[in-house]
Scaffold this motif. Structure first.
Motif, PDB file in Angstrom:
ATOM      1  N   UNK A 226      -6.944 -10.755  93.752  1.00  0.00           N
ATOM      2  CA  UNK A 226      -7.272 -11.531  92.556  1.00  0.00           C
ATOM      3  C   UNK A 226      -6.032 -11.737  91.695  1.00  0.00           C
ATOM      4  N   UNK A 227      -5.348 -10.668  91.457  1.00  0.00           N
ATOM      5  CA  UNK A 227      -4.127 -10.756  90.664  1.00  0.00           C
ATOM      6  C   UNK A 227      -3.118 -11.678  91.349  1.00  0.00           C
ATOM      7  N   UNK A 228      -3.079 -11.631  92.682  1.00  0.00           N
ATOM      8  CA  UNK A 228      -2.156 -12.499  93.418  1.00  0.00           C
ATOM      9  C   UNK A 228      -2.487 -13.971  93.175  1.00  0.00           C
ATOM     10  N   UNK A 229      -3.779 -14.286  93.191  1.00  0.00           N
ATOM     11  CA  UNK A 229      -4.186 -15.669  92.924  1.00  0.00           C
ATOM     12  C   UNK A 229      -3.775 -16.065  91.524  1.00  0.00           C
ATOM     13  N   UNK A 230      -3.996 -15.144  90.588  1.00  0.00           N
ATOM     14  CA  UNK A 230      -3.589 -15.416  89.216  1.00  0.00           C
ATOM     15  C   UNK A 230      -2.091 -15.696  89.155  1.00  0.00           C
TER      16      UNK A 230
ATOM     17  N   UNK B  77      -6.630 -20.217  99.021  1.00  0.00           N
ATOM     18  CA  UNK B  77      -6.643 -21.504  98.327  1.00  0.00           C
ATOM     19  C   UNK B  77      -7.959 -21.775  97.630  1.00  0.00           C
ATOM     20  N   UNK B  78      -9.035 -21.504  98.283  1.00  0.00           N
ATOM     21  CA  UNK B  78     -10.300 -21.768  97.609  1.00  0.00           C
ATOM     22  C   UNK B  78     -11.331 -20.783  98.091  1.00  0.00           C
ATOM     23  N   UNK B  79     -11.798 -19.933  97.236  1.00  0.00           N
ATOM     24  CA  UNK B  79     -12.739 -18.894  97.685  1.00  0.00           C
ATOM     25  C   UNK B  79     -14.174 -19.368  97.642  1.00  0.00           C
ATOM     26  N   UNK B  80     -14.424 -20.621  97.950  1.00  0.00           N
ATOM     27  CA  UNK B  80     -15.791 -21.109  97.818  1.00  0.00           C
ATOM     28  C   UNK B  80     -16.766 -20.346  98.709  1.00  0.00           C
TER      29      UNK B  80
ATOM     30  N   UNK C 118     -16.483  -9.030 108.835  1.00  0.00           N
ATOM     31  CA  UNK C 118     -15.224  -8.330 108.563  1.00  0.00           C
ATOM     32  C   UNK C 118     -14.240  -9.163 107.766  1.00  0.00           C
ATOM     33  N   UNK C 119     -13.908 -10.341 108.279  1.00  0.00           N
ATOM     34  CA  UNK C 119     -12.904 -11.153 107.590  1.00  0.00           C
ATOM     35  C   UNK C 119     -13.349 -11.516 106.186  1.00  0.00           C
ATOM     36  N   UNK C 120     -14.561 -11.959 106.084  1.00  0.00           N
ATOM     37  CA  UNK C 120     -15.056 -12.381 104.774  1.00  0.00           C
ATOM     38  C   UNK C 120     -15.167 -11.202 103.833  1.00  0.00           C
ATOM     39  N   UNK C 121     -15.574 -10.137 104.387  1.00  0.00           N
ATOM     40  CA  UNK C 121     -15.698  -8.953 103.532  1.00  0.00           C
ATOM     41  C   UNK C 121     -14.346  -8.569 102.944  1.00  0.00           C
ATOM     42  N   UNK C 122     -13.350  -8.596 103.791  1.00  0.00           N
ATOM     43  CA  UNK C 122     -12.020  -8.237 103.284  1.00  0.00           C
ATOM     44  C   UNK C 122     -11.574  -9.205 102.200  1.00  0.00           C
ATOM     45  N   UNK C 123     -11.835 -10.472 102.469  1.00  0.00           N
ATOM     46  CA  UNK C 123     -11.440 -11.478 101.467  1.00  0.00           C
ATOM     47  C   UNK C 123     -12.157 -11.223 100.160  1.00  0.00           C
TER      48      UNK C 123
ATOM     49  N   UNK D  74     -13.488  -8.484  99.119  1.00  0.00           N
ATOM     50  CA  UNK D  74     -13.048  -7.229  98.522  1.00  0.00           C
ATOM     51  C   UNK D  74     -11.721  -7.413  97.806  1.00  0.00           C
ATOM     52  N   UNK D  75     -10.853  -8.255  98.412  1.00  0.00           N
ATOM     53  CA  UNK D  75      -9.549  -8.476  97.774  1.00  0.00           C
ATOM     54  C   UNK D  75      -9.684  -9.270  96.494  1.00  0.00           C
ATOM     55  N   UNK D  76     -10.667 -10.177  96.492  1.00  0.00           N
ATOM     56  CA  UNK D  76     -10.772 -11.044  95.311  1.00  0.00           C
ATOM     57  C   UNK D  76     -11.518 -10.373  94.176  1.00  0.00           C
ATOM     58  N   UNK D  77     -12.505  -9.595  94.497  1.00  0.00           N
ATOM     59  CA  UNK D  77     -13.335  -8.998  93.422  1.00  0.00           C
ATOM     60  C   UNK D  77     -13.816  -7.629  93.832  1.00  0.00           C
ATOM     61  N   UNK D  78     -13.743  -6.631  93.008  1.00  0.00           N
ATOM     62  CA  UNK D  78     -13.184  -6.677  91.651  1.00  0.00           C
ATOM     63  C   UNK D  78     -11.662  -6.635  91.682  1.00  0.00           C
ATOM     64  N   UNK D  79     -11.000  -7.135  90.680  1.00  0.00           N
ATOM     65  CA  UNK D  79      -9.541  -7.108  90.654  1.00  0.00           C
ATOM     66  C   UNK D  79      -9.032  -5.682  90.475  1.00  0.00           C
TER      67      UNK D  79
END
Lengths: 110, 270
Positions: A1-5, B21-24, B33-38, B40-45
């Motif tokens: 998230x921070x990376x995207x920011x 690029x776009x976490x839609x 697996x792949x989506x979960x990692x994505x 997890x990386x995006x939220x929570x920060x």
């Protein structure tokens, strides 16, 4: 998230501040940006594969940028700068596409 | 683009992140697996060193991207052009400037020439008009006005003959008369007088007394010329006619005569 920011902040700062790029670096900037994009896609793919290592990402990012700039620099010195930068962009584009394909398979399962 | 970060190299377990690029489709993904990692990386920060390093690099990337897009869009294609291209473009522009300069010079010369010639044509036209007016007064094709005298000859006994009127005309001409008409007939170079029953013919047109001469010229010259001893007026009075001279500051000679093309005489000057 921070990376995207970080990415978003970078774009915004670049648009607002409008920094002057030194003339020496200017011809290499577009190639460097493409190389960095390649590194970012590679990193994203690695993350989805579960093999992301930040050290590897940093090194690949920097070396991509430096090597791309170096190739263009060398091409300029040899008088084939335009052709070499086209070549670099083509190669990096291919890599970006293959990485994007891998990412796509992970995200969309297709 | 250059180095921004160096000394961090931790073992880095697998914090999993990068600029997506776009976490839609990402965050709401089911267990994959792949989506979960994505996700997890995006939220929570989470603020980890890996996140910070990648954020820094991506910041640099975004900066470069923005600068490049900006410089490409706001200052044409020349900005990224190579030296030899620039030299070539400059040469082309120089050549083009020179050609355009030449053309401009040529067109300006042409314009000057045309202006000159039209000025000359205009001047010639004006002179021609002026000359036509002057000649028209002499030839009787235009009306004339100016100071002069009116000579009225009353001849109740019809004793005045054409030669006397001709003498009067000659005298007036000698005194500088510029335009003359007699009873509505313009007197020009080819005017002739003839005797008619009970009057006088002027250019074949019969006129009767009283004969009224309208003469444009200098009154101070015209009147004495008629009054000299043994001159026109005395001769007329000998024939028991009366002659009266009136000076005027404005005499209008408005009898006209058609311009006549000579049948035989041609201008000998080219």
């Amino acid at each position: 998230m921070i990376a995207v920011l970080g990415l978003v902040v970078g774009v915004v700062v670049g648009l607002l501040v409008r920094p002057e790029v030194p003339a020496v670096v200017e011809p290499y900037l577009p190639i460097a940006v493409v190389a960095a994009l390649d590194a970012v896609f590679g990193g994203l793919r690695a993350m989805l594969d579960g093999i992301f290592v930040d050290k590897v990402f940093v090194v690949s990012f920097l070396s991509n940028v430096v090597v791309a700039a170096l190739i263009v620099f060398l091409g300029d010195k040899l008088g084939v700068g335009a052709q070499l930068s086209t070549g670099v962009v083509v190669v990096l584009g291919i890599r970006i596409f293959s990485n994007a394909a891998a990412i796509r398979r992970h995200v969309f399962r297709a | 683009m250059s180095d921004e970060n160096t000394p961090q190299e931790p073992p880095a377990p697998r914090p999993a992140d990068a600029g997506a690029p776009g976490p839609q489709p990402g965050p709401t993904a089911p267990a994959m697996t792949g989506r979960q990692r994505l996700a997890a990386g995006l939220w929570p920060p989470r603020v980890t060193r890996a996140q910070l390093i990648v954020a820094l690099l991506l910041f640099v990337l975004g900066l470069g991207l923005a600068i490049q897009v900006r410089s490409n869009s706001d200052s044409s294609a020349l900005r990224g052009a190579r030296q030899e291209d620039l030299v070539r473009i400059l040469d082309e522009l120089d050549g083009r400037t020179e050609r355009l300069e030449d053309e401009k010079q040529r067109l300006e010369d042409q314009r000057k020439e045309l202006e000159n010639s039209s000025d000359q044509a205009e001047e010639a036209r004006k002179q021609t008009v002026e000359k036509e007016r002057q000649l028209g007064i002499l030839a009787g094709t235009v009306a004339a006005e100016g100071p002069g005298i009116t000579l009225t000859v009353s001849d109740p006994k019809h004793l005045v003959e054409s030669d006397m009127l001709l003498d009067a005309i000659q005298e007036l001409r000698a005194a500088g008369a510029e335009a003359i008409q007699v009873n509505g007939v313009r007197v020009v170079a080819g005017t002739y007088f003839s005797d008619e029953d009970g009057g006088v013919g002027v250019d074949g047109k019969k006129i009767t007394q009283p004969y009224e001469f309208k003469v444009i010229g200098r009154p101070q010259d015209l009147e004495p010329a008629l009054n000299i001893p043994g001159g026109v007026i005395q001769t007329l009075e000998k024939e028991q006619a009366t002659a009266e001279v009136v000076r005027s500051t404005k005499i209008v000679v408005d009898a006209l005569r058609a311009a006549k093309q000579p049948d035989y005489a041609r201008s000998s000057s080219s």
